[in-house]
Write a protein that holds these residues in place. Structure first.
Motif, PDB file in Angstrom:
ATOM      1  N   TYR A 220       5.560  -1.239   8.395  1.00  0.00           N
ATOM      2  CA  TYR A 220       5.638   0.153   7.947  1.00  0.00           C
ATOM      3  C   TYR A 220       7.039   0.358   7.397  1.00  0.00           C
ATOM      4  CZ  TYR A 220       6.000   5.261   8.283  1.00  0.00           C
ATOM      5  OH  TYR A 220       6.201   6.588   8.010  1.00  0.00           O
ATOM      6  N   ALA A 221       7.149   0.858   6.166  1.00  0.00           N
ATOM      7  CA  ALA A 221       8.462   1.057   5.545  1.00  0.00           C
ATOM      8  C   ALA A 221       8.605   2.498   5.075  1.00  0.00           C
ATOM      9  CB  ALA A 221       8.639   0.101   4.379  1.00  0.00           C
ATOM     10  N   HIS A 222       9.710   3.115   5.443  1.00  0.00           N
ATOM     11  CA  HIS A 222      10.068   4.455   4.986  1.00  0.00           C
ATOM     12  C   HIS A 222      11.532   4.389   4.573  1.00  0.00           C
ATOM     13  CE1 HIS A 222      10.995   8.739   5.020  1.00  0.00           C
ATOM     14  NE2 HIS A 222       9.687   8.925   4.863  1.00  0.00           N
ATOM     15  N   ASN A 223      11.838   4.907   3.391  1.00  0.00           N
ATOM     16  CA  ASN A 223      13.183   4.785   2.833  1.00  0.00           C
ATOM     17  C   ASN A 223      14.096   5.954   3.218  1.00  0.00           C
ATOM     18  OD1 ASN A 223      15.148   3.466   1.365  1.00  0.00           O
ATOM     19  ND2 ASN A 223      14.506   4.295  -0.594  1.00  0.00           N
ATOM     20  N   GLY A 224      13.639   6.836   4.108  1.00  0.00           N
ATOM     21  CA  GLY A 224      14.479   7.939   4.557  1.00  0.00           C
ATOM     22  C   GLY A 224      14.435   9.164   3.666  1.00  0.00           C
ATOM     23  N   ARG A 225      13.553   9.123   2.678  1.00  0.00           N
ATOM     24  CA  ARG A 225      13.435  10.269   1.772  1.00  0.00           C
ATOM     25  C   ARG A 225      12.078  10.231   1.082  1.00  0.00           C
ATOM     26  NH1 ARG A 225      14.089   8.655  -3.535  1.00  0.00           N
ATOM     27  NH2 ARG A 225      14.899   6.556  -3.800  1.00  0.00           N
ATOM     28  N   SER A 226      11.753  11.315   0.391  1.00  0.00           N
ATOM     29  CA  SER A 226      10.539  11.363  -0.409  1.00  0.00           C
ATOM     30  C   SER A 226      10.716  10.471  -1.638  1.00  0.00           C
ATOM     31  CB  SER A 226      10.273  12.810  -0.833  1.00  0.00           C
ATOM     32  OG  SER A 226       9.090  12.891  -1.571  1.00  0.00           O
ATOM     33  N   MET A 227       9.673   9.705  -1.962  1.00  0.00           N
ATOM     34  CA  MET A 227       9.731   8.815  -3.123  1.00  0.00           C
ATOM     35  C   MET A 227       8.521   9.023  -4.010  1.00  0.00           C
ATOM     36  SD  MET A 227      11.023   5.132  -1.646  1.00  0.00           S
ATOM     37  CE  MET A 227       9.874   5.029  -0.275  1.00  0.00           C
ATOM     38  N   SER A 228       8.708   8.844  -5.310  1.00  0.00           N
ATOM     39  CA  SER A 228       7.579   8.870  -6.239  1.00  0.00           C
ATOM     40  C   SER A 228       6.754   7.601  -6.027  1.00  0.00           C
ATOM     41  CB  SER A 228       8.088   8.927  -7.683  1.00  0.00           C
ATOM     42  OG  SER A 228       8.701   7.691  -8.036  1.00  0.00           O
ATOM     43  N   PHE A 229       5.563   7.552  -6.613  1.00  0.00           N
ATOM     44  CA  PHE A 229       4.741   6.349  -6.474  1.00  0.00           C
ATOM     45  C   PHE A 229       5.477   5.128  -7.007  1.00  0.00           C
ATOM     46  CE2 PHE A 229       0.904   9.081  -6.016  1.00  0.00           C
ATOM     47  CZ  PHE A 229       0.427   8.505  -4.854  1.00  0.00           C
ATOM     48  N   ALA A 230       6.101   5.257  -8.171  1.00  0.00           N
ATOM     49  CA  ALA A 230       6.808   4.106  -8.751  1.00  0.00           C
ATOM     50  C   ALA A 230       7.962   3.659  -7.859  1.00  0.00           C
ATOM     51  CB  ALA A 230       7.320   4.460 -10.145  1.00  0.00           C
ATOM     52  N   GLU A 231       8.733   4.598  -7.339  1.00  0.00           N
ATOM     53  CA  GLU A 231       9.834   4.239  -6.437  1.00  0.00           C
ATOM     54  C   GLU A 231       9.316   3.529  -5.194  1.00  0.00           C
ATOM     55  OE1 GLU A 231      13.329   7.489  -6.573  1.00  0.00           O
ATOM     56  OE2 GLU A 231      11.366   8.305  -6.043  1.00  0.00           O
ATOM     57  N   ALA A 232       8.228   4.053  -4.630  1.00  0.00           N
ATOM     58  CA  ALA A 232       7.667   3.458  -3.413  1.00  0.00           C
ATOM     59  C   ALA A 232       7.151   2.047  -3.687  1.00  0.00           C
ATOM     60  CB  ALA A 232       6.559   4.349  -2.856  1.00  0.00           C
TER      61      ALA A 232
ATOM     62  N   ASP B  79       5.578   4.401   3.086  1.00  0.00           N
ATOM     63  CA  ASP B  79       5.362   5.837   3.258  1.00  0.00           C
ATOM     64  C   ASP B  79       6.378   6.569   2.388  1.00  0.00           C
ATOM     65  OD1 ASP B  79       5.063   8.453   4.071  1.00  0.00           O
ATOM     66  OD2 ASP B  79       5.066   7.991   6.218  1.00  0.00           O
ATOM     67  N   GLY B  80       5.903   7.146   1.294  1.00  0.00           N
ATOM     68  CA  GLY B  80       6.773   7.869   0.375  1.00  0.00           C
ATOM     69  C   GLY B  80       6.941   9.335   0.725  1.00  0.00           C
TER      70      GLY B  80
ATOM     71  N   VAL C 220       0.872  -1.176   0.000  1.00  0.00           N
ATOM     72  CA  VAL C 220       0.000   0.000   0.000  1.00  0.00           C
ATOM     73  C   VAL C 220       0.905   1.221   0.000  1.00  0.00           C
ATOM     74  CG1 VAL C 220      -1.798   1.281   1.220  1.00  0.00           C
ATOM     75  CG2 VAL C 220      -1.822  -1.229   1.230  1.00  0.00           C
ATOM     76  N   ASN C 221       0.726   2.072  -0.983  1.00  0.00           N
ATOM     77  CA  ASN C 221       1.545   3.254  -1.161  1.00  0.00           C
ATOM     78  C   ASN C 221       0.844   4.443  -0.506  1.00  0.00           C
ATOM     79  OD1 ASN C 221       3.363   5.137  -2.103  1.00  0.00           O
ATOM     80  ND2 ASN C 221       3.258   4.461  -4.220  1.00  0.00           N
ATOM     81  N   TYR C 222       1.551   5.117   0.380  1.00  0.00           N
ATOM     82  CA  TYR C 222       0.994   6.262   1.116  1.00  0.00           C
ATOM     83  C   TYR C 222       1.936   7.447   0.966  1.00  0.00           C
ATOM     84  CZ  TYR C 222      -0.218   9.177   5.146  1.00  0.00           C
ATOM     85  OH  TYR C 222      -0.555  10.221   5.949  1.00  0.00           O
ATOM     86  N   PHE C 223       1.371   8.622   0.747  1.00  0.00           N
ATOM     87  CA  PHE C 223       2.160   9.848   0.637  1.00  0.00           C
ATOM     88  C   PHE C 223       1.364  10.978   1.272  1.00  0.00           C
ATOM     89  CE2 PHE C 223       3.727  13.689  -1.340  1.00  0.00           C
ATOM     90  CZ  PHE C 223       5.099  13.493  -1.339  1.00  0.00           C
ATOM     91  N   PHE C 224       2.023  11.765   2.096  1.00  0.00           N
ATOM     92  CA  PHE C 224       1.351  12.876   2.765  1.00  0.00           C
ATOM     93  C   PHE C 224       2.207  14.133   2.695  1.00  0.00           C
ATOM     94  CE2 PHE C 224       0.164  15.571   6.317  1.00  0.00           C
ATOM     95  CZ  PHE C 224      -1.204  15.614   6.154  1.00  0.00           C
ATOM     96  N   LYS C 225       1.555  15.245   2.433  1.00  0.00           N
ATOM     97  CA  LYS C 225       2.183  16.567   2.454  1.00  0.00           C
ATOM     98  C   LYS C 225       1.341  17.475   3.337  1.00  0.00           C
ATOM     99  CE  LYS C 225       4.656  17.725  -1.732  1.00  0.00           C
ATOM    100  NZ  LYS C 225       4.588  18.463  -2.989  1.00  0.00           N
ATOM    101  N   GLU C 226       1.974  18.466   3.917  1.00  0.00           N
ATOM    102  CA  GLU C 226       1.251  19.464   4.716  1.00  0.00           C
ATOM    103  C   GLU C 226       0.129  20.064   3.868  1.00  0.00           C
ATOM    104  OE1 GLU C 226       0.446  21.003   8.233  1.00  0.00           O
ATOM    105  OE2 GLU C 226       2.279  19.859   7.905  1.00  0.00           O
TER     106      GLU C 226
END
Length: 92
Positions: free
Chosen positions: A62-74, A42-43, A6-12
């Motif tokens: 829960y996985a976070h790669n330490g940086r912002s990722m695009s959907f494809a990267e995530a 979490d991208g 499941v790909n999740y991305f959040f911005k302020e």
């Protein structure tokens, strides 16, 4: 059986429904007998401790790669963490 990323991305400024829809999806998947592994990727730029705790409470990785990722990267990152032959990808 299936592994699910499941790909999740959040911005302020994103609506609360983005997070809530991802949590709802995870809760439903957790009750699906055919799903053997669920990974929430979490991208977002920063890891979300509250979301991580939510995942842990359900036994979901829960996985976070330490940086912002695009959907494809995530997706690619999450799939690389699975061992299943069959993989499903989902976006919040």
């Amino acid at each position: 059986m299936f592994g699910v990323v499941v790909n999740y991305f959040f911005k302020e400024g994103y609506p609360l429904s983005v997070e809530q829809s991802a949590k709802f999806t995870l809760s439903l998947l957790k009750n699906c007998q055919e799903v053997t592994t669920i990974i929430l990727v979490d991208g977002s730029a920063q890891p979300d401790e509250n979301f991580q705790k939510f995942c842990e409470s359900l036994g979901i990785k829960y996985a976070h790669n330490g940086r912002s990722m695009s959907f494809a990267e995530a997706y690619n990152y999450g799939v690389s963490l699975l061992d299943e032959e069959w993989v499903v990808t989902m976006a919040s």
